[in-house]
Enzyme design. Sequence first.
Site, short mmCIF file in Angstrom:
data_model
loop_
_atom_site.label_atom_id
_atom_site.label_comp_id
_atom_site.label_asym_id
_atom_site.label_seq_id
_atom_site.Cartn_x
_atom_site.Cartn_y
_atom_site.Cartn_z
N HIS A 98 -6.22 1.91 8.12
CA HIS A 98 -5.32 2.88 7.47
C HIS A 98 -4.17 2.12 6.81
O HIS A 98 -3.02 2.19 7.24
CB HIS A 98 -4.80 3.89 8.50
CG HIS A 98 -4.27 5.15 7.87
ND1 HIS A 98 -4.65 6.41 8.29
CD2 HIS A 98 -3.39 5.35 6.85
CE1 HIS A 98 -4.01 7.33 7.58
NE2 HIS A 98 -3.25 6.70 6.68
N ASN A 106 -9.36 4.43 5.24
CA ASN A 106 -8.56 5.55 4.76
C ASN A 106 -8.23 5.39 3.28
O ASN A 106 -7.68 4.36 2.86
CB ASN A 106 -7.26 5.63 5.55
CG ASN A 106 -6.38 6.77 5.09
OD1 ASN A 106 -6.65 7.92 5.42
ND2 ASN A 106 -5.34 6.47 4.33
N GLU A 107 -8.57 6.39 2.52
CA GLU A 107 -8.23 6.46 1.10
C GLU A 107 -8.49 5.17 0.33
O GLU A 107 -7.58 4.61 -0.31
CB GLU A 107 -6.78 6.91 0.92
CG GLU A 107 -6.53 8.32 1.43
CD GLU A 107 -5.14 8.85 1.16
OE1 GLU A 107 -4.96 10.08 1.20
OE2 GLU A 107 -4.24 8.03 0.88
#
Length: 407
Positions: free
Chosen positions: A112, A156-157
């Site tokens: 993340h 994440n993303e």
Amino acid sequence: MSSFPEGFLWGASTAPHQVEGGNVNADLWRSEWAPGSPFREPSGDACDHYHRYPEDIATLAELGLNAYRFGVEWARIEPEEGYFSRAALDHYRRMVATCLERGVTPVVTYYHFSSPRWFASAGGWDGPGAVDRFARYAERVTEHIGDLVPWVCTINEPNLISLMVHTRFAPAASREDGLGLPEHLRLPEGAPVPPPVAWPSPNIEIMAKAHRKAAEAVKAGPGDSAVGWTLALLDLQAAEGGEQRCAAARQATLLDWLDVSRDDDFVGVQTYTRERIGPDGLLPVPDGVPTTQTGWEVYPPALAHSVRLAAERAGVPVLVTENGMATDDDEARIAYTRAALEGLAECVADGVDVRGYLHWTLLDNFEWTSGYAMTFGLIAVDRTTFARTVKPSARWLGEVARAGGPF
């Protein structure tokens, strides 16, 4: 009657660097303290979630929520290349076990945004061997906790930097500071360049390979985790004259990345607002329209739009892994979330396979370059004592979760 299927996940999300505190081996920690840092303030002790997670998980469960998405911190687990900390791995196994003991489904994110310093110094995601390094890390984490974890988000993303490059989308507080990425988002002229930060690469091939190899490592077991990644699905809408530019941006920043998810067990949808694209790029928020602390338009329908797009394009179940708003007006947070959930319920009624809703975020936390100025949390945290104060929005969401709707 419930608006959502049996077994639906109701919960909240956090990211390790934003809540744990003392993440001294991370690239972000180094950048936060560097001269000319783009960060408003350092993360420091954050919310001390590293030590207070039992209290926070207990509170989440007592509210009526049944799922918690949290991250394991690569910089703690592998502080030097090839050295894996058994103590750190044991810590995260205890976190997973605490969730299970409380009747909370753990959804674990392996990456993340924060990375070990050595990984950033070696070129980050664009450096040689990045994919294999991440896969090795994913394998080691899975060996230690995989038997207890039903849901894994690898990255994440991964499309966030691509989204910023193609659209210049970012929180208002960080649109000019470059997030430590002078090559892609230039820092103010004359500003010192901080130490390297391993933000995701805008190169989809690199991130897709890293995700796929990590997913293979997770699938090798132990355990039988559902595996996917989470995407920043900004609701891009074309204004007059911007149709061609919007279509190109959607393809590069959303659709190409969703295509990667076709081979996964689910896709994590992370949506907060919409952006309108005109012939020259992003348009400003119209005068008089409510905005959040991040400068984004308050636009709850964005969630349903993104969920439908993800389900149609990827063809796999959807898990809403982030949705919320930065505000100090908790009634506004409830109103926004209610409207977003109404749209999500319509998706479910139309047959979209939605497995859960995880609000961003559980705790008011460290919001990257904005520091602690942005308050997304369901629970307030005293910056000096770490005392937690449950907000009305948290109790409201817990009641919705217990009832499964209505709102």
